[in-house]
Every structure is written in structure tokens, then in C-alpha cells.
Write a protein that holds these residues in place. Structure first.
Motif, PDB file in Angstrom:
ATOM      1  N   PHE A  48      22.606  37.436  48.088  1.00 31.89           N
ATOM      2  CA  PHE A  48      22.404  36.892  46.980  1.00 31.89           C
ATOM      3  C   PHE A  48      21.563  35.644  46.770  1.00 31.89           C
ATOM      4  O   PHE A  48      20.501  35.736  46.098  1.00 31.89           O
ATOM      5  CB  PHE A  48      23.743  36.633  46.228  1.00 31.89           C
ATOM      6  CG  PHE A  48      23.539  35.658  44.875  1.00 31.89           C
ATOM      7  CD1 PHE A  48      22.638  36.068  43.817  1.00 31.89           C
ATOM      8  CD2 PHE A  48      24.107  34.502  44.871  1.00 31.89           C
ATOM      9  CE1 PHE A  48      22.459  35.306  42.677  1.00 31.89           C
ATOM     10  CE2 PHE A  48      23.994  33.752  43.424  1.00 31.89           C
ATOM     11  CZ  PHE A  48      23.336  34.030  42.835  1.00 31.89           C
ATOM     12  N   ILE A  49      21.656  34.863  47.972  1.00 37.82           N
ATOM     13  CA  ILE A  49      20.774  33.545  47.995  1.00 37.82           C
ATOM     14  C   ILE A  49      19.263  34.225  48.262  1.00 37.82           C
ATOM     15  O   ILE A  49      18.374  33.542  47.712  1.00 37.82           O
ATOM     16  CB  ILE A  49      21.232  32.800  49.300  1.00 37.82           C
ATOM     17  CG1 ILE A  49      22.703  32.145  48.551  1.00 37.82           C
ATOM     18  CG2 ILE A  49      20.380  31.605  49.422  1.00 37.82           C
ATOM     19  CD1 ILE A  49      23.286  31.200  49.602  1.00 37.82           C
TER      20      ILE A  49
ATOM     21  N   ALA B 258      23.434  25.055  48.787  1.00 34.99           N
ATOM     22  CA  ALA B 258      24.454  24.193  48.089  1.00 34.99           C
ATOM     23  C   ALA B 258      25.643  25.127  47.662  1.00 34.99           C
ATOM     24  O   ALA B 258      26.602  24.450  47.415  1.00 34.99           O
ATOM     25  CB  ALA B 258      23.866  23.176  47.170  1.00 34.99           C
ATOM     26  N   LEU B 259      25.318  26.374  47.555  1.00 33.76           N
ATOM     27  CA  LEU B 259      26.221  27.261  47.058  1.00 33.76           C
ATOM     28  C   LEU B 259      26.987  27.736  48.245  1.00 33.76           C
ATOM     29  O   LEU B 259      26.300  28.192  49.222  1.00 33.76           O
ATOM     30  CB  LEU B 259      25.540  28.453  46.310  1.00 33.76           C
ATOM     31  CG  LEU B 259      25.923  29.335  45.379  1.00 33.76           C
ATOM     32  CD1 LEU B 259      26.478  28.299  44.142  1.00 33.76           C
ATOM     33  CD2 LEU B 259      24.942  30.467  44.667  1.00 33.76           C
ATOM     34  N   ARG B 260      28.301  27.271  48.401  1.00 34.33           N
ATOM     35  CA  ARG B 260      29.008  27.627  49.642  1.00 34.33           C
ATOM     36  C   ARG B 260      29.855  28.745  49.806  1.00 34.33           C
ATOM     37  O   ARG B 260      30.497  29.285  50.735  1.00 34.33           O
ATOM     38  CB  ARG B 260      29.797  26.270  50.092  1.00 34.33           C
ATOM     39  CG  ARG B 260      28.872  25.259  50.618  1.00 34.33           C
ATOM     40  CD  ARG B 260      29.857  23.965  51.194  1.00 34.33           C
ATOM     41  NE  ARG B 260      30.493  23.631  49.868  1.00 34.33           N
ATOM     42  CZ  ARG B 260      30.113  22.813  49.019  1.00 34.33           C
ATOM     43  NH1 ARG B 260      28.874  22.089  49.220  1.00 34.33           N
ATOM     44  NH2 ARG B 260      30.900  22.428  48.230  1.00 34.33           N
ATOM     45  N   SER B 261      30.189  29.319  48.465  1.00 33.93           N
ATOM     46  CA  SER B 261      31.381  30.487  48.433  1.00 33.93           C
ATOM     47  C   SER B 261      31.128  30.995  46.852  1.00 33.93           C
ATOM     48  O   SER B 261      30.568  30.530  46.095  1.00 33.93           O
ATOM     49  CB  SER B 261      32.632  29.947  48.630  1.00 33.93           C
ATOM     50  OG  SER B 261      33.479  29.492  47.389  1.00 33.93           O
ATOM     51  N   TRP B 262      31.785  32.431  46.853  1.00 29.55           N
ATOM     52  CA  TRP B 262      31.547  33.169  45.641  1.00 29.55           C
ATOM     53  C   TRP B 262      32.418  32.595  44.713  1.00 29.55           C
ATOM     54  O   TRP B 262      32.202  32.737  43.737  1.00 29.55           O
ATOM     55  CB  TRP B 262      32.053  34.465  45.970  1.00 29.55           C
ATOM     56  CG  TRP B 262      30.965  35.492  46.490  1.00 29.55           C
ATOM     57  CD1 TRP B 262      31.047  36.016  47.593  1.00 29.55           C
ATOM     58  CD2 TRP B 262      29.817  35.859  45.936  1.00 29.55           C
ATOM     59  NE1 TRP B 262      30.000  36.996  47.953  1.00 29.55           N
ATOM     60  CE2 TRP B 262      29.118  36.693  46.773  1.00 29.55           C
ATOM     61  CE3 TRP B 262      29.024  35.504  44.713  1.00 29.55           C
ATOM     62  CZ2 TRP B 262      28.052  37.234  46.877  1.00 29.55           C
ATOM     63  CZ3 TRP B 262      28.031  36.096  44.369  1.00 29.55           C
ATOM     64  CH2 TRP B 262      27.457  36.785  45.390  1.00 29.55           C
TER      65      TRP B 262
ATOM     66  N   ALA C 265      27.891  42.632  48.898  1.00 28.15           N
ATOM     67  CA  ALA C 265      26.880  42.654  49.852  1.00 28.15           C
ATOM     68  C   ALA C 265      26.762  41.327  50.487  1.00 28.15           C
ATOM     69  O   ALA C 265      25.951  41.390  51.264  1.00 28.15           O
ATOM     70  CB  ALA C 265      25.661  43.257  48.694  1.00 28.15           C
ATOM     71  N   GLY C 266      27.445  40.521  49.895  1.00 29.42           N
ATOM     72  CA  GLY C 266      27.447  39.268  50.689  1.00 29.42           C
ATOM     73  C   GLY C 266      26.567  38.229  49.967  1.00 29.42           C
ATOM     74  O   GLY C 266      25.622  38.215  49.227  1.00 29.42           O
TER      75      GLY C 266
ATOM     76  N   LYS D 172      25.282  45.442  34.361  1.00 31.31           N
ATOM     77  CA  LYS D 172      26.850  45.483  33.973  1.00 31.31           C
ATOM     78  C   LYS D 172      27.439  46.328  34.910  1.00 31.31           C
ATOM     79  O   LYS D 172      27.289  47.473  35.065  1.00 31.31           O
ATOM     80  CB  LYS D 172      26.837  46.118  32.404  1.00 31.31           C
ATOM     81  CG  LYS D 172      28.259  45.652  31.662  1.00 31.31           C
ATOM     82  CD  LYS D 172      28.108  45.744  30.132  1.00 31.31           C
ATOM     83  CE  LYS D 172      28.579  44.763  29.554  1.00 31.31           C
ATOM     84  NZ  LYS D 172      29.165  43.628  29.829  1.00 31.31           N
ATOM     85  N   GLY D 173      28.706  45.702  35.303  1.00 26.91           N
ATOM     86  CA  GLY D 173      29.677  46.489  35.932  1.00 26.91           C
ATOM     87  C   GLY D 173      29.401  46.333  37.330  1.00 26.91           C
ATOM     88  O   GLY D 173      30.178  46.917  38.309  1.00 26.91           O
ATOM     89  N   SER D 174      28.244  45.562  38.017  1.00 26.73           N
ATOM     90  CA  SER D 174      27.749  45.601  39.431  1.00 26.73           C
ATOM     91  C   SER D 174      28.509  44.429  40.042  1.00 26.73           C
ATOM     92  O   SER D 174      28.163  44.207  41.265  1.00 26.73           O
ATOM     93  CB  SER D 174      26.281  45.583  39.539  1.00 26.73           C
ATOM     94  OG  SER D 174      25.783  44.374  39.085  1.00 26.73           O
ATOM     95  N   ASP D 175      29.336  43.662  39.344  1.00 28.11           N
ATOM     96  CA  ASP D 175      29.919  42.359  40.068  1.00 28.11           C
ATOM     97  C   ASP D 175      30.417  42.416  41.395  1.00 28.11           C
ATOM     98  O   ASP D 175      29.884  42.203  42.485  1.00 28.11           O
ATOM     99  CB  ASP D 175      30.589  41.663  39.084  1.00 28.11           C
ATOM    100  CG  ASP D 175      31.402  40.473  39.808  1.00 28.11           C
ATOM    101  OD1 ASP D 175      30.535  39.588  40.184  1.00 28.11           O
ATOM    102  OD2 ASP D 175      32.685  40.338  39.913  1.00 28.11           O
ATOM    103  N   GLY D 176      31.268  43.348  41.446  1.00 22.79           N
ATOM    104  CA  GLY D 176      31.909  43.790  42.810  1.00 22.79           C
ATOM    105  C   GLY D 176      31.198  44.417  43.910  1.00 22.79           C
ATOM    106  O   GLY D 176      31.320  43.577  44.971  1.00 22.79           O
ATOM    107  N   ARG D 177      30.301  45.077  43.625  1.00 25.01           N
ATOM    108  CA  ARG D 177      29.238  45.666  44.684  1.00 25.01           C
ATOM    109  C   ARG D 177      28.496  44.594  45.125  1.00 25.01           C
ATOM    110  O   ARG D 177      28.269  44.541  46.224  1.00 25.01           O
ATOM    111  CB  ARG D 177      28.666  46.879  43.838  1.00 25.01           C
ATOM    112  CG  ARG D 177      27.806  47.451  44.674  1.00 25.01           C
ATOM    113  CD  ARG D 177      27.233  48.974  44.223  1.00 25.01           C
ATOM    114  NE  ARG D 177      27.006  49.001  42.819  1.00 25.01           N
ATOM    115  CZ  ARG D 177      25.802  48.648  42.336  1.00 25.01           C
ATOM    116  NH1 ARG D 177      24.889  48.090  43.151  1.00 25.01           N
ATOM    117  NH2 ARG D 177      25.862  48.535  40.729  1.00 25.01           N
TER     118      ARG D 177
END
Ligand SMILES: Cc1cc2nc3c(=O)[nH]c(=O)nc-3n(C[C@H](O)[C@H](O)[C@H](O)COP(=O)(O)OP(=O)(O)OC[C@H]3O[C@@H](n4cnc5c(N)ncnc54)[C@H](O)[C@@H]3O)c2cc1C
Length: 349
Positions: A183-184, A200-204, A178-179, A169-174
Motif C-alpha cells: 500500500f505504501i 510514519a504509518l506503522r500498522s493497518w 497484500a500488506g 468497493k469491497g476490496s478492503d480485506g484483499r
């Protein structure tokens, strides 16, 4: 009935990566339940809602107002007597009712009524929500994945996987900072069989943040008002059964209230009976979700093994998978919840 004719994907198993080398283990063998209720039908939400609306329209006294927001309650001598509303084109009005049922989710305005008293539970995670393409050779059903400080569930929607990644919780921005590539990489470590397509995931922009909450009203009613579903008890995504509970609440409410509503005399005793019937299921399910948060979600998101010790996790999985009876318990729970609800006879066509 009509529901069987909706375009759907039938899911008969819930699998988690709890086997040796994180191999998938079936923890909910829904296919083993008695037919005809031995699968989860995954249907597009729009089709399901249209089906419910069409069936409800067969009732002579039913009317549905789309794009209409309830803005506040009408009150008379301490009793809720309906709602004020506003339509999407700005028109406003009032709707009066013998009983107002708040089924407007965890943001329900009923929750701000002080006498209903909201009890909040700590929740260790939020969810990222996105889609990836699905191939015919992929596993079927609901599949979980555990990575480094990372938990994911992918839901078989036929042509695509609806993916949920649980993050602290609360870590979305951080985490976003990180890019996407990071995440991928984390995601494919958790779900290796999807490693050929996360690009297939091209952007946030394709990854939505969903706020996860777990809470419950102490009282689900006051004169003229009854809260059900997430309005009464906001559910975590764990076990994927919040929608079941909301539907079961509605079925139980219909059964308890059909008589008093026909007579036009819904008293406090009637709405209290609905809460008394549904509270144990909501409280038990939320207690199990809190255990899963504390024993699985929180440790994994903090980089520790689930259940505190891999051997204990193994013993629990062995027990669930080797005993045919224990294997049915989670399946029964996914399918029916803690208590099975039956609709009132008058509503069965
Ligand atoms: C990230 C996440 C993933 C989840 N995944 C699953 C899952 O896979 N399976 C599962 O079973 N559960 C899941 N859940 C839980 C599930 O979403 C809820 O428990 C369930 O949707 C509750 O149903 P409901 O009808 O009570 O409320 P909602 O589904 O929230 O529906 C409320 C409705 O009321 C409408 N509304 C709101 N305010 C107003 C207003 N003022 N006037 C008029 N209408 C209004 C909304 O537009 C909405 O249509 C998940 C929850 C989260 C947070």
C-alpha cells in the motif's frame, strides 16, 4: 466573527495531478472569489462544533443534550411528535416537538420510514482514512493524486495531512492482505512528494475503512418530520462538499421555518418548501458526483485512464485552467454550492 478566531488553516486552491507528468493543476481557485469568502477555513472539528454549540446557547430556548441517542420516533395519529431517547448512562425519556428535524446522517432511523423511499446509486469505492506528518515546504490546500488503480486526496490540516485513499468497493480485506508495504508503494507512486514519510504509518490499525454511499430520499418529510443533510441525501467524498450541503440545508430550513415555528403551526406545505428549495442542489451535486465516479474514479480504480482517453482529460483541464471564467466555476461551486443560501434575518447577530 468568532469563527475567524478559531485555530485554522486557510486553503485557497484545490489542486489535481492532471498536468504533464502528473504535475499539479489548480482546478478550483478559491482565492479568486470575492473577499471575505475567498478561502476554506480548515478548523479542528471539535472547535467548530463547540463554536456552534456556544453560539446556539445564546438563544434563550436552546438546549443541547450531549451523549444522548434518539432511539425511535413518537407518533400520534400518523404525525411524528418527537423522539424517545437514551443517554450514555442508560437513562431513557421522551422529547416532544412541533417539528422533529432528522439531521443524524446517513444512518438516520428516519430513512427506514417506508413512505420516504430511499433511492440508492451505485458507488464504486470505499475510502481508507489516515494521517501523515506535514512539512512546511509541502504544497498547501487540497491536493489529489492518481496512481495505478488508486486515487488519493490529501487535506492540509496544518501539522498533518489528512489522507484519503479511494479503493474499489469491497476490496478492503484483499488489499490489506497484500500488506502495508505494498500500500505504501502504491500510495507514494500516486503522491510522489509524500514519498519521504509514509513509513510514519506503522500498522493497518492507523488506516480506517470508511464506507462510501450515495443515495437520496424521494421524500424528505412527513407530518411532523423533516430530514436534512446526509439523512436526506448521503454524499460521496468527491469534491469534499457534503458538509457544505448539510449546513446549507440547515440554513434554508431555518429561513423557511422560522415564521411557522414561531406561530407553532408547521404544516406539510412548509417542510415541502424546504425540500423543493434544496432538492435541486442535492440532486445536481449527486449527479456531478456520479459523473466523477463513472468518468474518473471507476476507470482509475480499474487501471484505465480517466475520461477514457488522456487527450480528453487534457482538453478538459486546459479549458478549466486557461479560461478565467471557467476556472471560477468549480471554486464558486466548492464555496457556495449550486445555490447560495442566506440565513433568516432574525438569526444574524
Ligand atoms: C470517506 C468520506 C469522506 C468525506 N469527506 C468529506 C470532506 O472532506 N468534506 C465534506 O464536505 N464532506 C465529506 N464527506 C461527506 C460528509 O461526511 C457528509 O456529507 C456530511 O458529514 C453530512 O453531514 P450531516 O450533518 O448531515 O451528517 P453527519 O456528519 O453524519 O452527522 C450526523 C450526526 O448525528 C449524530 N447521530 C447519528 N445518529 C444519532 C442518533 N440516533 N441520535 C442522536 N444523534 C445521532 C452523529 O453522531 C453525528 O454527530 C465525506 C464522506 C465520506 C464517506
Amino acid at each position: 466573527g468568532r469563527s475567524a478566531r478559531l485555530p485554522q488553516r486557510r486553503v485557497t486552491a484545490v489542486q489535481l495531478p492532471l498536468g504533464p507528468d502528473r504535475s499539479l493543476v489548480t482546478v478550483g481557485n478559491i482565492g479568486a472569489l470575492r473577499a471575505p469568502y475567498n478561502y476554506i477555513a480548515m478548523v479542528p472539528q471539535r472547535d467548530l462544533l463547540n463554536l456552534l454549540a456556544d453560539e446556539a446557547r445564546l438563544e434563550p430556548s436552546f438546549s443541547l443534550r450531549m451523549s444522548t441517542e434518539a432511539t425511535s420516533f413518537l407518533m400520534e395519529r400518523g404525525r411524528v411528535t418527537g423522539v424517545r431517547y437514551r443517554t450514555s448512562d442508560g437513562r431513557t425519556g421522551e422529547l416532544r416537538a412541533t417539528l422533529t428535524v432528522a439531521c443524524d446522517g446517513r444512518g438516520s432511523s428516519a430513512r427506514s420510514l417506508p413512505e420516504l423511499r430511499l433511492r440508492k446509486f451505485t458507488c464504486p469505492m470505499d475510502a481508507w482514512w489516515f494521517r501523515l506528518p506535514r512539512h512546511e515546504s509541502d504544497p498547501r490546500g487540497l491536493v489529489g493524486g492518481i496512481g495505478d488503480r488508486f486515487l488519493t486526496v490529501v487535506i492540509d490540516r496544518g501539522e498533518y495531512w489528512q489522507c484519503a485513499a479511494l479503493i474499489p468497493k469491497g476490496s478492503d480485506g484483499r488489499r490489506r492482505a497484500a500488506g502495508l508495504d505494498r500500500f505504501i508503494a502504491d500510495f507514494t507512486a500516486a503522491v510522489p512528494w509524500l514519498a519521504d514519510r509514509p513509513h510514519a504509518l506503522r500498522s493497518w490499525d492507523e488506516v480506517k475503512l470508511l464506507d462510501v454511499r450515495l443515495d437520496r430520499l424521494r421524500r424528505w418529510h412527513r407530518p411532523g418530520l423533516l430530514c436534512i443533510g446526509d439523512a436526506a441525501h448521503a454524499m460521496s467524498p468527491v469534491f469534499g462538499i457534503g458538509i457544505n450541503l448539510a449546513v446549507e440545508d440547515a440554513v434554508a430550513a431555518a429561513r423557511y421555518l422560522v415564521g411557522p415555528l414561531r406561530e407553532g403551526t408547521v404544516g406539510l406545505r412548509d417542510v415541502r418548501a424546504v425540500q423543493r428549495r434544496r432538492w435541486p442542489t442535492a440532486a445536481l451535486t449527486q449527479a456531478l458526483q456520479r459523473i466523477a465516479h463513472a468518468r474518473v474514479v471507476e476507470p482509475v480504480l480499474a487501471g484505465r485512464p480517466p475520461f477514457g482517453d488522456p487527450r480528453r482529460a487534457r482538453r478538459i483541464t486546459d479549458l478549466l485552467t486557461t479560461s478565467p471564467w471557467l476556472n471560477r466555476v468549480p471554486a464558486y461551486f466548492f464555496a457556495y454550492g449550486a445555490v447560495r443560501e442566506h440565513p433568516p434575518t432574525a438569526s444574524v447577530r
